[in-house]
Write a protein that holds these residues in place. Structure first.
Motif, mmCIF file in Angstrom:
data_model
loop_
_atom_site.group_PDB
_atom_site.id
_atom_site.type_symbol
_atom_site.label_atom_id
_atom_site.label_comp_id
_atom_site.label_asym_id
_atom_site.label_seq_id
_atom_site.Cartn_x
_atom_site.Cartn_y
_atom_site.Cartn_z
ATOM 1 N N ASN A 1 0.819 -1.221 0.000
ATOM 2 C CA ASN A 1 0.000 0.000 0.000
ATOM 3 C C ASN A 1 0.851 1.269 0.000
ATOM 4 O O ASN A 1 0.563 2.232 0.713
ATOM 5 N N SER A 2 1.906 1.240 -0.784
ATOM 6 C CA SER A 2 2.782 2.401 -0.908
ATOM 7 C C SER A 2 2.549 3.058 -2.257
ATOM 8 O O SER A 2 1.701 2.622 -3.050
ATOM 9 N N ARG A 3 3.296 4.083 -2.526
ATOM 10 C CA ARG A 3 3.176 4.774 -3.809
ATOM 11 C C ARG A 3 3.488 3.832 -4.972
ATOM 12 O O ARG A 3 2.927 3.976 -6.057
ATOM 13 N N LEU A 4 4.368 2.843 -4.736
ATOM 14 C CA LEU A 4 4.810 1.965 -5.809
ATOM 15 C C LEU A 4 4.130 0.613 -5.814
ATOM 16 O O LEU A 4 4.109 -0.071 -6.845
ATOM 17 N N ALA A 5 3.584 0.198 -4.666
ATOM 18 C CA ALA A 5 3.154 -1.188 -4.515
ATOM 19 C C ALA A 5 1.691 -1.297 -4.077
ATOM 20 O O ALA A 5 1.132 -0.391 -3.450
ATOM 21 N N ASP A 6 1.091 -2.450 -4.400
ATOM 22 C CA ASP A 6 -0.296 -2.712 -4.040
ATOM 23 C C ASP A 6 -0.391 -3.301 -2.636
ATOM 24 O O ASP A 6 0.580 -3.267 -1.868
ATOM 25 N N ASP A 7 -1.543 -3.860 -2.294
ATOM 26 C CA ASP A 7 -1.752 -4.365 -0.938
ATOM 27 C C ASP A 7 -0.918 -5.595 -0.622
ATOM 28 O O ASP A 7 -0.782 -5.976 0.542
ATOM 29 N N GLN A 8 -0.336 -6.212 -1.644
ATOM 30 C CA GLN A 8 0.534 -7.359 -1.427
ATOM 31 C C GLN A 8 2.001 -6.956 -1.310
ATOM 32 O O GLN A 8 2.843 -7.767 -0.938
ATOM 33 N N GLY A 9 2.293 -5.720 -1.678
ATOM 34 C CA GLY A 9 3.691 -5.306 -1.732
ATOM 35 C C GLY A 9 4.311 -5.607 -3.079
ATOM 36 O O GLY A 9 5.536 -5.568 -3.232
ATOM 37 N N PHE A 10 3.466 -5.923 -4.080
ATOM 38 C CA PHE A 10 3.934 -6.154 -5.443
ATOM 39 C C PHE A 10 3.756 -4.871 -6.250
ATOM 40 O O PHE A 10 2.826 -4.098 -6.001
ATOM 41 N N PHE A 11 4.640 -4.649 -7.217
ATOM 42 C CA PHE A 11 4.574 -3.432 -8.011
ATOM 43 C C PHE A 11 3.214 -3.327 -8.712
ATOM 44 O O PHE A 11 2.692 -4.304 -9.250
ATOM 45 N N ARG A 12 2.691 -2.114 -8.726
ATOM 46 C CA ARG A 12 1.337 -1.899 -9.223
ATOM 47 C C ARG A 12 1.177 -2.262 -10.692
ATOM 48 O O ARG A 12 0.104 -2.698 -11.118
ATOM 49 N N GLN A 13 2.243 -2.125 -11.488
ATOM 50 C CA GLN A 13 2.101 -2.361 -12.923
ATOM 51 C C GLN A 13 1.797 -3.818 -13.253
ATOM 52 O O GLN A 13 1.259 -4.120 -14.309
ATOM 53 N N TRP A 14 2.140 -4.740 -12.354
ATOM 54 C CA TRP A 14 1.815 -6.141 -12.608
ATOM 55 C C TRP A 14 1.100 -6.806 -11.429
ATOM 56 O O TRP A 14 0.956 -8.031 -11.395
ATOM 57 N N GLY A 15 0.614 -6.009 -10.507
ATOM 58 C CA GLY A 15 -0.069 -6.569 -9.338
ATOM 59 C C GLY A 15 -1.276 -7.420 -9.693
ATOM 60 O O GLY A 15 -1.495 -8.491 -9.099
ATOM 61 N N GLU A 16 -2.072 -6.983 -10.655
ATOM 62 C CA GLU A 16 -3.260 -7.751 -11.040
ATOM 63 C C GLU A 16 -2.868 -9.072 -11.694
ATOM 64 O O GLU A 16 -3.535 -10.096 -11.484
ATOM 65 N N VAL A 17 -1.799 -9.045 -12.491
ATOM 66 C CA VAL A 17 -1.316 -10.284 -13.108
ATOM 67 C C VAL A 17 -0.878 -11.260 -12.016
ATOM 68 O O VAL A 17 -1.161 -12.464 -12.084
ATOM 69 N N ALA A 18 -0.209 -10.755 -10.984
ATOM 70 C CA ALA A 18 0.239 -11.603 -9.871
ATOM 71 C C ALA A 18 -0.948 -12.263 -9.181
ATOM 72 O O ALA A 18 -0.883 -13.446 -8.800
ATOM 73 N N LYS A 19 -2.025 -11.519 -8.999
ATOM 74 C CA LYS A 19 -3.224 -12.086 -8.367
ATOM 75 C C LYS A 19 -3.836 -13.168 -9.238
ATOM 76 O O LYS A 19 -4.246 -14.233 -8.747
ATOM 77 N N GLN A 20 -3.885 -12.923 -10.538
ATOM 78 C CA GLN A 20 -4.437 -13.916 -11.452
ATOM 79 C C GLN A 20 -3.614 -15.192 -11.457
ATOM 80 O O GLN A 20 -4.160 -16.294 -11.599
ATOM 81 N N ARG A 21 -2.305 -15.057 -11.278
ATOM 82 C CA ARG A 21 -1.410 -16.226 -11.285
ATOM 83 C C ARG A 21 -1.260 -16.838 -9.881
ATOM 84 O O ARG A 21 -0.500 -17.790 -9.709
ATOM 85 N N HIS A 22 -1.958 -16.261 -8.899
ATOM 86 C CA HIS A 22 -1.896 -16.747 -7.512
ATOM 87 C C HIS A 22 -0.465 -16.733 -6.971
ATOM 88 O O HIS A 22 -0.032 -17.663 -6.279
ATOM 89 N N LEU A 23 0.255 -15.674 -7.293
ATOM 90 C CA LEU A 23 1.627 -15.528 -6.820
ATOM 91 C C LEU A 23 1.632 -15.292 -5.311
ATOM 92 O O LEU A 23 0.914 -14.433 -4.801
ATOM 93 N N LYS A 24 2.451 -16.028 -4.624
ATOM 94 C CA LYS A 24 2.516 -15.939 -3.162
ATOM 95 C C LYS A 24 3.574 -14.929 -2.723
ATOM 96 O O LYS A 24 4.659 -14.877 -3.291
ATOM 97 N N ARG A 25 3.238 -14.139 -1.717
ATOM 98 C CA ARG A 25 4.223 -13.226 -1.134
ATOM 99 C C ARG A 25 5.030 -13.992 -0.087
ATOM 100 O O ARG A 25 4.481 -14.558 0.856
#
Length: 321
Positions: free
Chosen positions: A76-100
């Motif tokens: 939840n920073s300027r660069l990252a989503d609620d997972q701490g993944f970069f916003r530009q590919w955060g949705e792709v990470a969710k679709q691929r069930h990428l684990k933090r």
């Protein structure tokens, strides 16, 4: 065809088949890839990749590599989503069930728990787990990638080779390069040279992208000329460890930003206003002429996704309708 002709044809066919076979063997497994820490031999295509570098994770996702878990940055920073993944590919990470795996500090135990067959480590940057490279190598083959002296295309090509996803990597690179070439023909460049930078907070510290950075390479490919801080005030490339940035701080910020245009990576409209209103930059040509352009918060680290967004932003700014 006479006997000599048939014999010559047979020889040529044999040579062709031999070299074709060698090429196919070289593209198969096992294969050896060159990492920043030396060559790494992989016996088979990895199926469970763990990335300790949030910067490299985006490139893995872009080529459909089987990355199952990744280190993350502050959520939840300027660069990252609620997972701490970069916003530009955060949705792709969710679709691929990428684990933090973890946030910030690398954790070898968390990596081992995922039973990876390939581990990726960045050689430099805040997401580097280079200190754990030997420990991680005992868990699974570990590839160290230095992204501070490469374009994102170079990085994705290397990762394609390491994962067996060369075709996907080549497709991503070609599609982007074609789009970039079209933009270069259409763009009207702002006043040159440009200071390409990350403006941190109130501007007490600024990271200037060098010609060796992914950001610098992309701009130069589009025809931009990079302004370099005077040699007398360069404080080294991040204390001699990194090649992609030159750090400016304190009184050196104003005199170190010599470009006629400022391009603000990891920046938005608020960032631009902060630059324009900074009293120490009031006499800089770019500020006086209001040639200060934010390029989007997701441009902090370049991968296929953020680089594509960057092209769209540059097109919007500098292509006349």
């Amino acid at each position: 065809m006479n006997k000599c002709g048939l014999w010559g044809f047979a020889v040529l066919l044999f040579i062709f088949q031999t070299f074709t076979g060698l090429a196919q063997a070289e593209q198969g497994w096992p294969r050896t890839v060159q990492g920043a820490n030396g060559p790494l031999t992989l016996n088979k295509a990895p199926q469970r990749i763990v990335s300790t570098s949030v910067t490299l994770t985006g490139s893995l996702l872009a080529i459909d590599a089987p990355v199952i878990a990744s280190g993350a940055t502050a959520p939840n920073s300027r660069l990252a989503d609620d997972q701490g993944f970069f916003r530009q590919w955060g949705e792709v990470a969710k679709q691929r069930h990428l684990k933090r795996l973890y946030i910030g500090e690398p954790n070898a135990e968390a990596v081992a728990a995922e039973a990876p067959d390939l581990i990726l480590v960045s050689a430099t940057g805040n997401d580097s787990a280079i200190k754990l490279a030997s420990q991680l190598s005992a868990i699974a083959p570990t590839l160290v990638v230095n992204y501070d002296d490469k374009s994102w295309q170079d990085v994705v090509t290397l990762l394609g080779e390491a994962t067996g996803h060369e075709t996907q990597a080549a497709q991503r690179v070609k599609a982007f390069d074609d789009r970039e070439a079209a933009l270069k023909k259409a763009i009207t460049l702002p006043p040159q040279p440009v200071s390409a930078m990350v403006w941190n907070g109130d501007g007490r510290a600024v990271n200037v992208w060098t010609a060796e950075s992914a950001q610098g390479k992309l701009l130069q490919q589009l025809g931009f000329t990079l302004a370099e801080p005077p040699a007398t005030i360069q404080q080294g490339h991040s204390m001699g460890q990194r090649k992609d940035i030159i750090q400016l701080s304190g009184e050196n910020v104003g005199s170190g930003l010599t470009g006629k245009t400022f391009l603000l990576f990891a920046g938005d409209d608020k960032t631009a206003q902060s630059v324009l209103s900074n009293p120490f930059l009031a006499q800089n040509v770019a500020v006086k002429q209001k040639q200060v352009f934010p390029l989007g918060v997701e441009s902090f680290r370049l991968d296929y996704y953020s680089a594509s967004n960057l092209l769209a932003r540059l097109e919007k700014l500098f292509v006349k309708s």
